[in-house]
Design a protein around this motif. Sequence first.
Motif, short mmCIF file in Angstrom:
data_model
loop_
_atom_site.label_atom_id
_atom_site.label_comp_id
_atom_site.label_asym_id
_atom_site.label_seq_id
_atom_site.Cartn_x
_atom_site.Cartn_y
_atom_site.Cartn_z
N GLY A 69 0.80 -1.22 0.00
CA GLY A 69 0.00 0.00 0.00
C GLY A 69 0.83 1.27 0.00
N ALA A 70 2.14 1.15 -0.27
CA ALA A 70 3.02 2.33 -0.33
C ALA A 70 2.98 2.93 -1.74
CB ALA A 70 4.44 1.94 0.05
N GLU A 71 3.17 4.23 -1.82
CA GLU A 71 3.09 4.96 -3.09
C GLU A 71 4.36 4.78 -3.92
OE1 GLU A 71 0.43 6.35 -4.16
OE2 GLU A 71 -0.75 6.66 -2.36
N HIS B 142 9.72 15.18 2.92
CA HIS B 142 8.36 15.63 3.17
C HIS B 142 7.44 14.45 3.46
CE1 HIS B 142 4.73 18.15 2.81
NE2 HIS B 142 4.21 17.09 2.21
N HIS B 143 7.58 13.42 2.65
CA HIS B 143 6.72 12.24 2.83
C HIS B 143 7.05 11.51 4.13
CE1 HIS B 143 4.82 12.70 -1.01
NE2 HIS B 143 6.00 12.83 -1.58
N LEU B 144 8.27 11.58 4.56
CA LEU B 144 8.67 10.93 5.80
C LEU B 144 8.08 11.63 7.02
CD1 LEU B 144 10.43 8.82 7.28
CD2 LEU B 144 12.29 10.49 7.20
N THR B 145 8.05 12.96 6.99
CA THR B 145 7.65 13.72 8.18
C THR B 145 6.21 14.22 8.17
OG1 THR B 145 8.49 15.77 7.20
CG2 THR B 145 10.02 14.49 8.57
N TYR B 146 5.55 14.22 7.02
CA TYR B 146 4.20 14.76 6.93
C TYR B 146 3.21 13.93 7.76
CZ TYR B 146 -0.37 16.07 5.13
OH TYR B 146 -1.67 16.48 5.04
N ARG B 147 2.35 14.62 8.46
CA ARG B 147 1.22 14.00 9.16
C ARG B 147 -0.01 14.85 8.85
NH1 ARG B 147 4.86 11.17 9.33
NH2 ARG B 147 5.61 9.77 10.94
N PRO B 148 -1.11 14.20 8.52
CA PRO B 148 -2.31 14.98 8.18
C PRO B 148 -2.87 15.71 9.39
CG PRO B 148 -2.80 12.64 8.28
CD PRO B 148 -1.32 12.77 8.45
N GLY C 57 4.63 8.49 7.08
CA GLY C 57 5.94 8.16 7.62
C GLY C 57 6.70 7.17 6.75
N PHE C 58 7.42 6.26 7.39
CA PHE C 58 8.25 5.31 6.65
C PHE C 58 7.44 4.39 5.74
CE2 PHE C 58 11.34 6.41 9.96
CZ PHE C 58 12.47 6.59 9.17
N ASP C 59 6.16 4.20 6.03
CA ASP C 59 5.32 3.31 5.22
C ASP C 59 4.80 3.96 3.95
OD1 ASP C 59 5.60 1.29 7.12
OD2 ASP C 59 3.84 1.97 8.24
N HIS C 60 5.02 5.27 3.79
CA HIS C 60 4.43 6.00 2.67
C HIS C 60 5.07 5.67 1.33
CE1 HIS C 60 2.17 9.17 0.71
NE2 HIS C 60 3.30 9.49 0.09
N CYS C 61 6.40 5.69 1.24
CA CYS C 61 7.11 5.54 -0.03
C CYS C 61 7.49 4.09 -0.29
CB CYS C 61 8.38 6.40 -0.04
SG CYS C 61 8.06 8.16 0.18
N SER C 62 7.17 3.62 -1.47
CA SER C 62 7.51 2.26 -1.87
C SER C 62 9.01 2.09 -2.02
CB SER C 62 6.83 1.93 -3.20
OG SER C 62 7.25 0.68 -3.69
N ASP C 63 9.49 0.89 -1.74
CA ASP C 63 10.89 0.56 -2.01
C ASP C 63 11.16 0.60 -3.51
OD1 ASP C 63 11.31 0.17 0.68
OD2 ASP C 63 11.24 -2.02 0.57
#
Length: 161
Positions: free
Chosen positions: A91-93, A102-108, A127-133
């Motif tokens: 489910g990562a982008e 930005h993707h690491l630190t952003y919180r809605p 957080g860390f789950d946002h960006c795909s490997d």
Amino acid sequence: SNGGQYLPDGDEEYQVPLFLGRRFAENGDMTRIFNSGGSGYTLNKAALKTLVVDAMPSCMPHLHTFSEDVQVARCLRKMGVPAYDTKDEAGAERYMPFQPGHHLTYRPPAKKSEDWYALDCIDCKWGFDHCSDHSVAFHYIKSPLMDRMFGLLYGYCDAKR
């Protein structure tokens, strides 16, 4: 590139039009999903032909707007070509509209309606789950950061520097 592995090789007799990228729901409306132009989107040959030959002549040909990504999606949607979900198995982008930090630190915010990103995101992780490997693209990356990311990802430099 990570993006190429998701496209057909072109040898098939019929291609399903593919419109790949980072999906957003325009103003939170799930009937108006578009792929963000920030990090780019990917069209295979069939989707490009559908857009240029079939859609463009009649789909708002005189409209002048900064939001080409929303308009491309609108025209393709009218032709039956949706913006496909490109998240990975976890489910990562894969397409990112901002820099990795930005993707690491952003919180809605508590009220999603106060922030376009939180409002338009579709089932986002944070957080860390946002960006795909296996990310395909990031937006707002200048040359020094691009070089550093390339070096880190492909083993050309030490992560501790």
